[in-house]
Design a protein around this motif. Structure first.
Motif, PDB file in Angstrom:
ATOM      1  N   ILE A  71       0.919  -1.161  -0.026  1.00 41.05           N
ATOM      2  CA  ILE A  71      -0.082   0.067   0.107  1.00 41.05           C
ATOM      3  C   ILE A  71       0.843   1.447  -0.035  1.00 41.05           C
ATOM      4  O   ILE A  71       0.610   2.062  -0.709  1.00 41.05           O
ATOM      5  CB  ILE A  71      -0.807  -0.151   1.287  1.00 41.05           C
ATOM      6  N   ALA A  72       1.783   1.138   0.612  1.00 40.07           N
ATOM      7  CA  ALA A  72       2.713   2.311   0.941  1.00 40.07           C
ATOM      8  C   ALA A  72       3.688   2.760  -0.431  1.00 40.07           C
ATOM      9  O   ALA A  72       3.565   3.762  -0.792  1.00 40.07           O
ATOM     10  CB  ALA A  72       3.816   2.305   1.864  1.00 40.07           C
ATOM     11  N   ALA A  73       3.924   1.569  -1.002  1.00 38.36           N
ATOM     12  CA  ALA A  73       4.719   1.637  -2.443  1.00 38.36           C
ATOM     13  C   ALA A  73       3.710   2.148  -3.484  1.00 38.36           C
ATOM     14  O   ALA A  73       4.032   2.839  -4.245  1.00 38.36           O
ATOM     15  CB  ALA A  73       5.273   0.343  -2.806  1.00 38.36           C
ATOM     16  N   CYS A  74       2.563   1.763  -3.342  1.00 39.23           N
ATOM     17  CA  CYS A  74       1.496   2.187  -4.439  1.00 39.23           C
ATOM     18  C   CYS A  74       1.195   3.668  -4.151  1.00 39.23           C
ATOM     19  O   CYS A  74       0.999   4.510  -5.246  1.00 39.23           O
ATOM     20  CB  CYS A  74       0.315   1.314  -4.479  1.00 39.23           C
ATOM     21  N   ALA A  75       1.141   4.162  -2.953  1.00 35.75           N
ATOM     22  CA  ALA A  75       0.789   5.479  -2.589  1.00 35.75           C
ATOM     23  C   ALA A  75       1.995   6.290  -3.034  1.00 35.75           C
ATOM     24  O   ALA A  75       1.727   7.406  -3.545  1.00 35.75           O
ATOM     25  CB  ALA A  75       0.742   5.744  -1.012  1.00 35.75           C
ATOM     26  N   VAL A  76       3.096   6.093  -3.018  1.00 35.22           N
ATOM     27  CA  VAL A  76       4.349   6.698  -3.436  1.00 35.22           C
ATOM     28  C   VAL A  76       4.253   6.806  -5.076  1.00 35.22           C
ATOM     29  O   VAL A  76       4.645   7.788  -5.563  1.00 35.22           O
ATOM     30  CB  VAL A  76       5.904   6.125  -3.135  1.00 35.22           C
ATOM     31  N   ALA A  77       3.687   5.881  -5.960  1.00 36.22           N
ATOM     32  CA  ALA A  77       3.746   5.726  -6.914  1.00 36.22           C
ATOM     33  C   ALA A  77       2.791   6.779  -7.764  1.00 36.22           C
ATOM     34  O   ALA A  77       2.868   7.252  -8.490  1.00 36.22           O
ATOM     35  CB  ALA A  77       3.362   4.524  -7.708  1.00 36.22           C
ATOM     36  N   ILE A  78       1.707   6.762  -6.818  1.00 38.01           N
ATOM     37  CA  ILE A  78       0.312   7.529  -6.913  1.00 38.01           C
ATOM     38  C   ILE A  78       1.097   8.870  -6.942  1.00 38.01           C
ATOM     39  O   ILE A  78       0.941   9.805  -7.860  1.00 38.01           O
ATOM     40  CB  ILE A  78      -0.775   7.290  -6.311  1.00 38.01           C
ATOM     41  N   ALA A  79       1.769   9.262  -5.736  1.00 39.26           N
ATOM     42  CA  ALA A  79       2.148  10.639  -5.579  1.00 39.26           C
ATOM     43  C   ALA A  79       3.154  10.977  -6.563  1.00 39.26           C
ATOM     44  O   ALA A  79       3.278  12.161  -7.275  1.00 39.26           O
ATOM     45  CB  ALA A  79       2.886  10.663  -4.155  1.00 39.26           C
ATOM     46  N   GLU A  80       4.212  10.274  -7.155  1.00 43.60           N
ATOM     47  CA  GLU A  80       5.102  10.423  -8.247  1.00 43.60           C
ATOM     48  C   GLU A  80       4.223  10.783  -9.421  1.00 43.60           C
ATOM     49  O   GLU A  80       4.762  11.569 -10.415  1.00 43.60           O
ATOM     50  CB  GLU A  80       6.122   9.357  -8.416  1.00 43.60           C
ATOM     51  N   VAL A  81       3.284   9.848  -9.989  1.00 41.50           N
ATOM     52  CA  VAL A  81       2.625  10.233 -11.183  1.00 41.50           C
ATOM     53  C   VAL A  81       2.078  11.556 -11.027  1.00 41.50           C
ATOM     54  O   VAL A  81       1.826  12.338 -12.139  1.00 41.50           O
ATOM     55  CB  VAL A  81       1.697   8.956 -11.465  1.00 41.50           C
ATOM     56  N   LEU A  82       1.392  11.655 -10.072  1.00 41.35           N
ATOM     57  CA  LEU A  82       0.798  13.034  -9.925  1.00 41.35           C
ATOM     58  C   LEU A  82       1.311  14.295  -9.883  1.00 41.35           C
ATOM     59  O   LEU A  82       1.153  15.191 -10.477  1.00 41.35           O
ATOM     60  CB  LEU A  82      -0.389  13.137  -8.707  1.00 41.35           C
ATOM     61  N   ALA A  83       2.795  14.028  -9.406  1.00 43.48           N
ATOM     62  CA  ALA A  83       3.665  15.160  -9.581  1.00 43.48           C
ATOM     63  C   ALA A  83       4.419  15.241 -10.992  1.00 43.48           C
ATOM     64  O   ALA A  83       4.744  16.404 -11.333  1.00 43.48           O
ATOM     65  CB  ALA A  83       4.693  14.847  -8.195  1.00 43.48           C
ATOM     66  N   THR A  84       4.773  14.385 -11.606  1.00 46.03           N
ATOM     67  CA  THR A  84       5.497  14.455 -12.864  1.00 46.03           C
ATOM     68  C   THR A  84       4.828  13.986 -13.974  1.00 46.03           C
ATOM     69  O   THR A  84       5.122  14.504 -14.958  1.00 46.03           O
ATOM     70  CB  THR A  84       6.590  13.392 -12.534  1.00 46.03           C
ATOM     71  N   GLY A  85       3.383  13.518 -13.769  1.00 46.69           N
ATOM     72  CA  GLY A  85       2.796  13.012 -15.000  1.00 46.69           C
ATOM     73  C   GLY A  85       3.216  11.612 -15.532  1.00 46.69           C
ATOM     74  O   GLY A  85       2.346  11.121 -16.426  1.00 46.69           O
ATOM     75  N   ALA A  86       4.296  10.955 -15.147  1.00 42.29           N
ATOM     76  CA  ALA A  86       4.522   9.813 -15.565  1.00 42.29           C
ATOM     77  C   ALA A  86       5.389   9.078 -14.591  1.00 42.29           C
ATOM     78  O   ALA A  86       5.926   9.609 -13.708  1.00 42.29           O
ATOM     79  CB  ALA A  86       5.357   9.832 -17.090  1.00 42.29           C
ATOM     80  N   PRO A  87       5.273   7.552 -14.597  1.00 41.83           N
ATOM     81  CA  PRO A  87       6.131   6.966 -13.381  1.00 41.83           C
ATOM     82  C   PRO A  87       7.559   6.964 -13.953  1.00 41.83           C
ATOM     83  O   PRO A  87       8.078   7.529 -15.352  1.00 41.83           O
ATOM     84  CB  PRO A  87       5.775   5.547 -13.669  1.00 41.83           C
ATOM     85  N   ARG A  88       8.433   6.809 -12.768  1.00 42.57           N
ATOM     86  CA  ARG A  88       9.899   7.101 -13.151  1.00 42.57           C
ATOM     87  C   ARG A  88      10.398   6.121 -13.933  1.00 42.57           C
ATOM     88  O   ARG A  88      11.412   6.476 -14.857  1.00 42.57           O
ATOM     89  CB  ARG A  88      10.622   7.109 -11.794  1.00 42.57           C
ATOM     90  N   VAL A  89      10.079   4.866 -13.751  1.00 37.72           N
ATOM     91  CA  VAL A  89      10.470   3.668 -14.778  1.00 37.72           C
ATOM     92  C   VAL A  89       9.286   3.194 -15.482  1.00 37.72           C
ATOM     93  O   VAL A  89       8.211   3.191 -15.034  1.00 37.72           O
ATOM     94  CB  VAL A  89      11.067   2.675 -13.948  1.00 37.72           C
ATOM     95  N   GLY A  90       9.478   2.930 -16.806  1.00 39.64           N
ATOM     96  CA  GLY A  90       8.381   2.513 -17.756  1.00 39.64           C
ATOM     97  C   GLY A  90       7.967   1.171 -17.361  1.00 39.64           C
ATOM     98  O   GLY A  90       6.863   0.965 -17.547  1.00 39.64           O
ATOM     99  N   TRP A  91       8.517   0.221 -16.985  1.00 41.74           N
ATOM    100  CA  TRP A  91       8.132  -1.221 -16.806  1.00 41.74           C
ATOM    101  C   TRP A  91       7.190  -1.194 -15.378  1.00 41.74           C
ATOM    102  O   TRP A  91       6.489  -2.229 -15.340  1.00 41.74           O
ATOM    103  CB  TRP A  91       9.182  -1.899 -16.188  1.00 41.74           C
TER     104      TRP A  91
END
Length: 90
Positions: free
Chosen positions: A41-61
């Motif tokens: 859950i924590a990792a998914c929350a970080v991924a959501i925050a990253e996508v909302l901040a930058t518009g794309a995930p840091r790694v494509g996979w």
């Protein structure tokens, strides 16, 4: 926001919602699985925050891994222990 960002965002939300709404029923409580669910859950929350901040995930996979994990979690009924079970155990 890119397509990979939208896919990652939706998959992370599905994972979080399914893990939060899981009902144990008669199953025994295992602290290690609880920690793994919390970490997921924590990792998914970080991924959501990253996508909302930058518009794309840091790694494509991540746009491939999270939807696959979300589908497997939905097929397991939200039971993370079924996904983390060793393959040699029946």
């Amino acid at each position: 926001m890119t397509v990979s960002g939208i896919v990652t965002l939706i998959a992370a939300l599905v994972i979080i919602l399914r893990l939060i709404t899981y009902r144990r029923g008669g199953s025994r409580y295992r602290p290690g699985i609880g920690v793994a669910a919390w970490a997921s859950i924590a990792a998914c929350a970080v991924a959501i925050a990253e996508v909302l901040a930058t518009g794309a995930p840091r790694v494509g996979w991540l746009a491939i891994l999270l939807p696959a994990f979300a589908v497997m979690l939905l097929l397991a009924g939200g039971n993370l222990a079924h996904l983390l079970r060793p393959p040699w155990r029946f």
